[in-house]
Motif scaffolding. Structure first.
Motif, short mmCIF file in Angstrom:
data_model
loop_
_atom_site.label_atom_id
_atom_site.label_comp_id
_atom_site.label_asym_id
_atom_site.label_seq_id
_atom_site.Cartn_x
_atom_site.Cartn_y
_atom_site.Cartn_z
N LEU A 40 31.65 -48.81 46.89
CA LEU A 40 31.78 -48.68 45.26
C LEU A 40 33.59 -49.15 45.17
O LEU A 40 33.89 -48.01 44.92
N VAL A 41 33.78 -50.29 44.48
CA VAL A 41 35.57 -50.14 43.88
C VAL A 41 34.84 -50.66 42.50
O VAL A 41 34.47 -51.56 41.93
N LEU A 42 35.74 -49.77 41.61
CA LEU A 42 36.01 -49.55 40.26
C LEU A 42 36.89 -50.57 39.30
O LEU A 42 37.95 -49.87 39.88
N LEU A 72 40.43 -48.15 40.16
CA LEU A 72 41.56 -49.08 40.44
C LEU A 72 41.83 -49.31 39.20
O LEU A 72 41.19 -49.94 38.18
N MET A 73 43.33 -49.67 38.95
CA MET A 73 43.17 -50.75 37.55
C MET A 73 43.13 -51.75 37.04
O MET A 73 43.42 -52.77 38.52
N PRO A 74 42.80 -52.40 36.63
CA PRO A 74 43.20 -54.49 36.45
C PRO A 74 44.50 -54.94 37.37
O PRO A 74 44.10 -55.66 38.25
N GLY A 92 34.73 -52.53 30.90
CA GLY A 92 35.21 -52.77 30.04
C GLY A 92 36.25 -53.94 30.09
O GLY A 92 37.18 -53.20 29.06
N LEU A 93 36.48 -54.26 30.89
CA LEU A 93 36.63 -55.85 31.03
C LEU A 93 36.61 -57.01 30.07
O LEU A 93 35.70 -57.31 30.54
#
Length: 143
Positions: A40-42, A72-74, A92-93
């Motif tokens: 899973l990559v968040l 990760l950050m977007p 939350g994006l």
């Protein structure tokens, strides 16, 4: 189609020009190495604490441990290797980040931030439906 005299000349000489798939690599950014153990990559502006009770409950529902999660950050999304085989979870994006084209086929979960998710039963239900939809990525199956 050649766009400049130089391009036209190279084309006439039979010189093939290549276009970089990741031009940001020339600006000092490097690809991210994601181990095969990651499931899973968040992607979130505010990376959630993997030890929070809600996150632990969600990971337990996915039958995952925090060691199987990569956050990760977007803005790092374009650096995700194209050969990964895991689930992406956007937390939350408002807008999905740009992802490498090869990742378009990966399962994608979306949810509000964990703080909002904690207080919104409908959002929890929607997340659970997404997890169930992509359950074959989370739950081991015998062949």
């Amino acid at each position: 189609m050649a766009t400049s005299r130089r391009d036209w000349q190279l084309e006439q000489m039979g010189i093939k020009q290549y276009q970089l798939r990741r031009p940001t690599a020339l600006h000092g950014e490097v690809a991210i190495v994601i181990p095969d153990t990651i499931k899973l990559v968040l992607l979130s502006e505010q990376l959630p604490a993997l030890s929070s009770p809600l996150m632990l409950d969600i990971l337990r529902a996915m039958q995952l441990t925090s060691e199987q999660v990569y956050a990760l950050m977007p803005e790092q999304a374009m650096m995700i290797p194209e050969n990964i085989r895991c689930v992406l979870w956007l937390i939350g994006l408002n807008e999905p980040p740009s992802l490498p084209t090869a990742l378009a086929e990966l399962p994608l979960l979306t949810s509000p931030s964990l703080a909002e998710l904690a207080n919104d039963p409908d959002a929890k239900r929607i997340l659970w439906q997404q997890i169930c939809r992509d359950e074959y990525y989370f739950f081991p199956h015998s062949e």
